[in-house]
Scaffold this motif. Structure first.
Motif, PDB file in Angstrom:
ATOM      1  N   PRO A 151       4.713 -26.392   9.418  1.00 43.13           N
ATOM      2  CA  PRO A 151       3.751 -25.313   9.686  1.00 43.13           C
ATOM      3  C   PRO A 151       3.869 -24.718  11.083  1.00 43.13           C
ATOM      4  CG  PRO A 151       2.666 -27.124   8.542  1.00 43.13           C
ATOM      5  CD  PRO A 151       4.038 -27.607   8.909  1.00 43.13           C
ATOM      6  N   ALA A 185       4.795 -20.870  11.680  1.00 38.54           N
ATOM      7  CA  ALA A 185       3.701 -20.069  12.248  1.00 38.54           C
ATOM      8  C   ALA A 185       4.167 -19.329  13.492  1.00 38.54           C
ATOM      9  CB  ALA A 185       2.519 -20.969  12.588  1.00 38.54           C
ATOM     10  N   HIS A 205       5.558 -15.193  13.225  1.00 35.99           N
ATOM     11  CA  HIS A 205       4.736 -14.317  14.073  1.00 35.99           C
ATOM     12  C   HIS A 205       5.642 -13.354  14.837  1.00 35.99           C
ATOM     13  CE1 HIS A 205       1.340 -13.556  16.998  1.00 35.99           C
ATOM     14  NE2 HIS A 205       2.389 -13.234  17.748  1.00 35.99           N
ATOM     15  N   ASN A 225       0.079 -14.336  10.867  1.00 33.08           N
ATOM     16  CA  ASN A 225      -0.579 -15.641  10.922  1.00 33.08           C
ATOM     17  C   ASN A 225      -1.700 -15.758   9.898  1.00 33.08           C
ATOM     18  OD1 ASN A 225      -0.001 -15.551  14.408  1.00 33.08           O
ATOM     19  ND2 ASN A 225       0.886 -17.073  13.041  1.00 33.08           N
ATOM     20  N   MET A 264      -0.115 -16.237   6.513  1.00 31.13           N
ATOM     21  CA  MET A 264       0.395 -17.599   6.361  1.00 31.13           C
ATOM     22  C   MET A 264      -0.728 -18.604   6.162  1.00 31.13           C
ATOM     23  SD  MET A 264       3.718 -17.998   8.871  1.00 31.13           S
ATOM     24  CE  MET A 264       3.161 -16.964  10.230  1.00 31.13           C
ATOM     25  N   ALA A 265      -1.844 -18.427   6.866  1.00 25.51           N
ATOM     26  CA  ALA A 265      -2.985 -19.329   6.691  1.00 25.51           C
ATOM     27  C   ALA A 265      -3.472 -19.284   5.242  1.00 25.51           C
ATOM     28  CB  ALA A 265      -4.111 -18.945   7.649  1.00 25.51           C
ATOM     29  N   TRP A 317      -0.973 -21.116   2.965  1.00 20.96           N
ATOM     30  CA  TRP A 317      -1.120 -22.565   3.060  1.00 20.96           C
ATOM     31  C   TRP A 317      -2.360 -23.033   2.308  1.00 20.96           C
ATOM     32  CZ3 TRP A 317       2.604 -25.707   3.998  1.00 20.96           C
ATOM     33  CH2 TRP A 317       3.623 -25.387   4.893  1.00 20.96           C
ATOM     34  N   GLY A 357      -1.066 -26.009   8.410  1.00 20.65           N
ATOM     35  CA  GLY A 357      -0.653 -24.609   8.374  1.00 20.65           C
ATOM     36  C   GLY A 357      -1.816 -23.665   8.607  1.00 20.65           C
ATOM     37  N   ILE A 406      -2.926 -24.180  12.586  1.00 23.53           N
ATOM     38  CA  ILE A 406      -2.049 -23.638  13.614  1.00 23.53           C
ATOM     39  C   ILE A 406      -1.996 -22.120  13.534  1.00 23.53           C
ATOM     40  CG2 ILE A 406       0.042 -23.925  12.201  1.00 23.53           C
ATOM     41  CD1 ILE A 406      -0.261 -24.166  16.064  1.00 23.53           C
ATOM     42  N   ASN A 407      -2.029 -21.574  12.323  1.00 20.91           N
ATOM     43  CA  ASN A 407      -2.024 -20.113  12.190  1.00 20.91           C
ATOM     44  C   ASN A 407      -3.339 -19.506  12.658  1.00 20.91           C
ATOM     45  OD1 ASN A 407       0.515 -18.910  10.883  1.00 20.91           O
ATOM     46  ND2 ASN A 407       0.171 -20.757   9.663  1.00 20.91           N
ATOM     47  N   THR A 445      -9.947 -17.217   5.310  1.00 27.72           N
ATOM     48  CA  THR A 445      -8.874 -17.907   4.585  1.00 27.72           C
ATOM     49  C   THR A 445      -9.409 -18.555   3.315  1.00 27.72           C
ATOM     50  OG1 THR A 445      -7.649 -18.330   6.634  1.00 27.72           O
ATOM     51  CG2 THR A 445      -7.158 -19.743   4.745  1.00 27.72           C
TER      52      THR A 445
END
Length: 233
Positions: free
Chosen positions: A15, A19, A23, A110, A113-114, A117, A142, A145-146, A213
């Protein structure tokens, strides 16, 4: 449930790499759409993480934070950086206006991606996995961190993406003056971190990103928060 150091590294490494690197790739891709082919010509508009990895920012710093968190206890904020994608803002068709979209591309990547995940966690649970399975924990890493990278980069502080967005939106005279902060932006960020204000500033936005998210993925934010607590302790 408490993870040992090897388990933490295994959960976080994929992740974190994606991430940080995607980006940067997003910045280069949007810059190309708006007329600047610098990153494209250098091969930086790619999903290959090895094109973006910075040995210090992508590997050493996150691993050091994980190690310190294991030795000193939880409560850390994991972060890092990739090799910045070169953007020639002067090559954009409308430099001041287009700067906003190029800068916003990283945080937007980001957020996407969040959500992805979170969908992975949702899929695993639907197929019968528990919330303590490695894939669920990796998904939580994931998301976290995003969310951290998105929130951090949206701070209106040059040279962060939020600072460039602010420069794009401000009237010309004020934009120029605000852009003069850029050489000192990193030091301001460090100062905020050392006096304990950075976490306070980021927390509301982090919570909002996690709620968004959860809303898009159908995963409850309470479940996400529980998983994040496991991987950060």
């Amino acid at each position: 449930m408490e993870l040992n150091l090897i388990q933490k590294i295994s959960v976080w490494i994929i992740p974190v790499i994606f991430a940080i690197t995607l980006h940067e790739a997003a910045h280069g891709y949007i810059a190309k759409l708006f007329g600047d082919t610098t990153a494209w010509m250098l091969g930086r508009v790619t999903l290959n993480p090895f094109k973006h990895i910075d040995p210090v920012g992508t590997i050493l710093v996150p691993l050091t934070i994980l190690l310190l968190s294991k030795v000193l206890g939880g409560g850390f904020i994991l972060f890092g950086w990739a090799k910045p994608v070169p953007v020639n803002f002067g090559a954009l068709r409308h430099p001041k206006r287009d700067m906003l979209w190029v800068a916003a591309a990283g945080p937007a990547a980001n957020l996407l991606m969040a959500i992805l995940w979170a969908l992975i966690i949702k899929l695993g649970v639907t197929l019968g996995d528990s919330y303590t399975q490695p894939m669920a924990l990796m998904g939580a890493a994931g998301i976290f961190i995003n969310a951290v990278l998105m929130a951090l980069n949206l701070l209106p502080l040059p040279p962060l993406d939020g600072g460039r967005i602010a420069v794009s939106l401000l009237p010309g005279r004020y934009a120029y003056r605000f852009a003069q902060i850029e050489p000192y932006g990193f030091y301001i960020l460090l100062a905020l971190m050392f006096i304990g204000w950075l976490g306070l500033i980021l927390s509301p936005l982090l919570i909002l990103i996690i709620v968004i998210t959860g809303a898009f993925s159908g995963l409850g934010h309470a479940e996400i928060a529980t998983l994040i607590q496991i991987i950060t302790n």
